[in-house]
Design a protein around this motif. Structure first.
Motif, mmCIF file in Angstrom:
data_model
loop_
_atom_site.group_PDB
_atom_site.id
_atom_site.type_symbol
_atom_site.label_atom_id
_atom_site.label_comp_id
_atom_site.label_asym_id
_atom_site.label_seq_id
_atom_site.Cartn_x
_atom_site.Cartn_y
_atom_site.Cartn_z
ATOM 1 N N LEU A 1 0.822 -1.214 0.000
ATOM 2 C CA LEU A 1 0.000 0.000 0.000
ATOM 3 C C LEU A 1 0.854 1.260 0.000
ATOM 4 C CD1 LEU A 1 -2.759 -1.090 2.546
ATOM 5 C CD2 LEU A 1 -2.929 -1.015 0.051
ATOM 6 N N GLN A 2 2.017 1.201 0.627
ATOM 7 C CA GLN A 2 2.881 2.379 0.700
ATOM 8 C C GLN A 2 3.697 2.592 -0.566
ATOM 9 O OE1 GLN A 2 5.183 1.620 4.248
ATOM 10 N NE2 GLN A 2 3.644 2.578 5.615
ATOM 11 N N ALA A 3 3.859 1.550 -1.371
ATOM 12 C CA ALA A 3 4.668 1.648 -2.597
ATOM 13 C C ALA A 3 3.931 2.434 -3.673
ATOM 14 C CB ALA A 3 5.015 0.249 -3.087
ATOM 15 N N GLU B 1 -7.677 -4.698 -9.320
ATOM 16 C CA GLU B 1 -7.003 -4.806 -8.021
ATOM 17 C C GLU B 1 -7.422 -3.679 -7.078
ATOM 18 O OE1 GLU B 1 -3.706 -3.581 -11.036
ATOM 19 O OE2 GLU B 1 -5.540 -4.795 -10.988
ATOM 20 N N ASP B 2 -7.712 -2.500 -7.634
ATOM 21 C CA ASP B 2 -8.160 -1.396 -6.786
ATOM 22 C C ASP B 2 -9.567 -1.636 -6.260
ATOM 23 O OD1 ASP B 2 -5.894 0.416 -6.840
ATOM 24 O OD2 ASP B 2 -6.311 0.607 -8.969
ATOM 25 N N LEU B 3 -10.416 -2.278 -7.067
ATOM 26 C CA LEU B 3 -11.757 -2.623 -6.598
ATOM 27 C C LEU B 3 -11.680 -3.603 -5.426
ATOM 28 C CD1 LEU B 3 -13.623 -3.008 -10.005
ATOM 29 C CD2 LEU B 3 -13.903 -1.175 -8.333
ATOM 30 N N ALA B 4 -10.764 -4.577 -5.524
ATOM 31 C CA ALA B 4 -10.586 -5.534 -4.429
ATOM 32 C C ALA B 4 -10.094 -4.834 -3.167
ATOM 33 C CB ALA B 4 -9.612 -6.636 -4.846
ATOM 34 N N LEU B 5 -9.182 -3.881 -3.316
ATOM 35 C CA LEU B 5 -8.683 -3.137 -2.156
ATOM 36 C C LEU B 5 -9.781 -2.269 -1.538
ATOM 37 C CD1 LEU B 5 -5.159 -2.069 -3.466
ATOM 38 C CD2 LEU B 5 -5.625 -3.606 -1.548
ATOM 39 N N LEU B 6 -10.604 -1.662 -2.373
ATOM 40 C CA LEU B 6 -11.700 -0.839 -1.858
ATOM 41 C C LEU B 6 -12.660 -1.663 -1.022
ATOM 42 C CD1 LEU B 6 -12.548 1.545 -4.845
ATOM 43 C CD2 LEU B 6 -11.553 2.161 -2.642
ATOM 44 N N ASN B 7 -12.885 -2.918 -1.435
ATOM 45 C CA ASN B 7 -13.755 -3.799 -0.654
ATOM 46 C C ASN B 7 -13.174 -4.082 0.726
ATOM 47 O OD1 ASN B 7 -15.704 -4.033 -2.658
ATOM 48 N ND2 ASN B 7 -14.724 -5.814 -3.593
ATOM 49 N N GLY C 1 -11.508 -1.718 2.259
ATOM 50 C CA GLY C 1 -11.354 -0.398 2.865
ATOM 51 C C GLY C 1 -9.958 0.154 2.717
ATOM 52 N N LEU C 2 -9.227 -0.291 1.678
ATOM 53 C CA LEU C 2 -7.827 0.105 1.479
ATOM 54 C C LEU C 2 -7.648 0.808 0.142
ATOM 55 C CD1 LEU C 2 -6.191 -3.239 2.694
ATOM 56 C CD2 LEU C 2 -6.518 -1.140 4.027
ATOM 57 N N GLN C 3 -6.537 1.526 0.010
ATOM 58 C CA GLN C 3 -6.241 2.241 -1.235
ATOM 59 C C GLN C 3 -4.729 2.273 -1.438
ATOM 60 O OE1 GLN C 3 -7.989 6.136 -1.392
ATOM 61 N NE2 GLN C 3 -7.392 6.503 -3.511
ATOM 62 N N ARG C 4 -4.292 2.127 -2.660
ATOM 63 C CA ARG C 4 -2.856 2.160 -2.960
ATOM 64 C C ARG C 4 -2.515 3.450 -3.705
ATOM 65 N NH1 ARG C 4 -1.878 -1.857 -8.180
ATOM 66 N NH2 ARG C 4 -3.563 -0.989 -9.468
ATOM 67 N N PHE D 1 -2.690 -9.750 -0.740
ATOM 68 C CA PHE D 1 -4.104 -9.707 -0.356
ATOM 69 C C PHE D 1 -4.878 -10.587 -1.331
ATOM 70 C CE2 PHE D 1 -3.449 -6.288 -3.347
ATOM 71 C CZ PHE D 1 -4.568 -6.294 -4.159
ATOM 72 N N ALA D 2 -6.091 -10.958 -0.933
ATOM 73 C CA ALA D 2 -6.898 -11.866 -1.756
ATOM 74 C C ALA D 2 -7.507 -11.122 -2.929
ATOM 75 C CB ALA D 2 -7.994 -12.491 -0.899
ATOM 76 N N LEU D 3 -7.248 -11.633 -4.108
ATOM 77 C CA LEU D 3 -7.814 -11.066 -5.336
ATOM 78 C C LEU D 3 -8.364 -12.216 -6.168
ATOM 79 C CD1 LEU D 3 -8.280 -8.608 -7.140
ATOM 80 C CD2 LEU D 3 -5.987 -8.941 -8.077
ATOM 81 N N PRO D 4 -9.667 -12.242 -6.423
ATOM 82 C CA PRO D 4 -10.246 -13.345 -7.205
ATOM 83 C C PRO D 4 -9.584 -13.476 -8.564
ATOM 84 C CG PRO D 4 -11.971 -12.005 -6.207
ATOM 85 C CD PRO D 4 -10.682 -11.268 -6.002
ATOM 86 N N ALA D 5 -9.414 -14.707 -9.010
ATOM 87 C CA ALA D 5 -8.819 -14.951 -10.326
ATOM 88 C C ALA D 5 -9.708 -14.362 -11.421
ATOM 89 C CB ALA D 5 -8.639 -16.446 -10.547
ATOM 90 N N ALA D 6 -9.081 -13.877 -12.469
ATOM 91 C CA ALA D 6 -9.824 -13.355 -13.617
ATOM 92 C C ALA D 6 -10.273 -14.529 -14.477
ATOM 93 C CB ALA D 6 -8.945 -12.415 -14.432
ATOM 94 N N GLN D 7 -11.521 -14.519 -14.879
ATOM 95 C CA GLN D 7 -12.060 -15.552 -15.770
ATOM 96 C C GLN D 7 -12.085 -15.027 -17.194
ATOM 97 O OE1 GLN D 7 -15.899 -17.002 -14.566
ATOM 98 N NE2 GLN D 7 -15.011 -18.559 -13.267
ATOM 99 N N LEU D 8 -11.470 -15.783 -18.092
ATOM 100 C CA LEU D 8 -11.498 -15.422 -19.501
ATOM 101 C C LEU D 8 -12.568 -16.261 -20.195
ATOM 102 C CD1 LEU D 8 -9.577 -13.293 -20.648
ATOM 103 C CD2 LEU D 8 -8.387 -15.111 -21.854
ATOM 104 N N HIS D 9 -13.416 -15.607 -20.977
ATOM 105 C CA HIS D 9 -14.515 -16.284 -21.659
ATOM 106 C C HIS D 9 -14.391 -16.146 -23.173
ATOM 107 C CE1 HIS D 9 -17.720 -17.078 -18.429
ATOM 108 N NE2 HIS D 9 -16.598 -16.785 -17.793
ATOM 109 N N LEU D 10 -14.999 -17.097 -23.868
ATOM 110 C CA LEU D 10 -15.098 -17.074 -25.331
ATOM 111 C C LEU D 10 -16.528 -16.688 -25.688
ATOM 112 C CD1 LEU D 10 -13.755 -17.773 -28.099
ATOM 113 C CD2 LEU D 10 -14.664 -20.091 -27.799
ATOM 114 N N TYR D 11 -16.687 -15.733 -26.614
ATOM 115 C CA TYR D 11 -18.002 -15.224 -27.005
ATOM 116 C C TYR D 11 -18.227 -15.412 -28.501
ATOM 117 C CZ TYR D 11 -17.657 -12.851 -22.485
ATOM 118 O OH TYR D 11 -17.506 -12.580 -21.150
#
Length: 308
Positions: A196-198, A213-219, A221-224, A270-280
């Motif tokens: 967070l300090q970097a 990653e910023d959305l995960a931090l906001l959840n 209550g943190l900010q980088r 910190f915990a960050l959900p894996a990104a899911q890649l989809h085919l459309y």
């Protein structure tokens, strides 16, 4: 009689797609969404259909469009004919990859190109050496429209809120990591407080807005501290290799574009959900043999058993 015959000869087949959508959705706005048209365009098309068939076809009942008796008689054979016509056109040729010279277009973000294109091109050369492939930028808001118009054959992107007639299936999940220059003071161990300090490099195709990653931090209550925002992970890696800035990125991407000698990979603190890649793809391409083959090829490259 001659007047009716003349009207049928002049019938625009595109109007029948509007008839089909309104009949199935029973709502002009939903029909417009399914066709990627404006409600006004659907209303104008419906007015032409009413003149063509000399019948109201649909009557408004609140927000619902209820079919008339004539419409109810017309719809079943008409929709069946449209389905058979689509099937006929989609199966008019067999697709032979080894002899094909087809030009395929896939919409995908720039970051996905580095992960997917090298293996996809090897597979394409092995199975369809005469075919060509173009990877194109595809704004997410235009995904359904571009697929419906045939401007792209497929799209590859993160999980998006889409609805039929856009079809999709997951390709793979990708976790996240942090990269820093090899002699960075935090290169051996990275705590959440140090993270967070970097100073950080954020990558996004959008000019503003939070990245994942910023959305995960906001959840939490943190900010980088974001020192730089850019559009390319390649550029971001170059910045991280020559500064104190940290870069958070998908693990598969870090393995491919982060030079081992210049950057080291660190565990995300910190915990960050894996990104899911989809085919459309679009429902109109579901039975097309070339499109089905390309969907299978992309799935194979991504390590999944090809499905329909």
């Amino acid at each position: 009689m001659n007047q009716i015959h003349t009207r049928s000869e002049q019938l625009d087949l595109n109007l029948l797609k509007v008839f089909e959508a309104v009949y199935r959705e029973r709502n002009l706005s939903l029909a417009a969404q399914a066709l990627y048209l404006t409600p006004s365009a659907v209303s104008h098309a419906l007015a032409r259909l009413r003149r063509q068939f000399d019948d109201p076809l649909f009557v408004r009942d609140g927000r619902r469009m209820s079919p008339t008796a004539a419409c109810q008689r017309l719809a079943p054979p008409l929709l069946e004919t449209l389905a058979r016509l689509r099937e006929l056109l989609q199966h008019r040729d067999r697709f032979e990859p080894a002899s094909s010279r087809q030009a395929f277009r896939i919409g995908m973000p720039e970051a996905t190109e580095s992960v997917l294109l090298p293996a996809l091109m090897r597979a394409l050369r092995a199975q369809a050496p005469g075919a060509t492939l173009a990877s194109v930028a595809l704004p997410r808001r235009d995904l359904g429209r571009e697929l419906a118009a045939g401007q792209v054959d497929l799209a590859v992107d993160v999980a998006l809120p889409v609805r039929d007639p856009v079809r999709h299936r997951p390709l793979f999940e990708d976790g996240f990591c942090v990269v820093a220059r090899a002699d960075h003071p935090l290169a051996r161990r990275l705590s959440l407080k140090q993270y967070l300090q970097a100073r950080h490099v954020a990558v996004s195709a959008r000019a503003t807005g939070q990245v994942i990653e910023d959305l995960a931090l906001l959840n939490l209550g943190l900010q980088r501290n974001i020192a730089l925002r850019c559009r390319s992970y390649h550029a971001a890696c170059a910045v991280a290799a020559q500064s104190d800035a940290l870069l958070t990125l998908p693990e598969s991407l870090a393995a491919r574009i982060a030079p081992d000698a210049a950057l080291v990979r660190l565990k995300l603190p910190f915990a960050l959900p894996a990104a899911q890649l989809h085919l459309y793809w679009h429902a109109n391409s579901e039975a097309d043999p070339a499109n089905a083959w390309l969907r299978g090829l992309v799935s194979e490259v991504c390590g999944r058993k090809p499905g329909r």
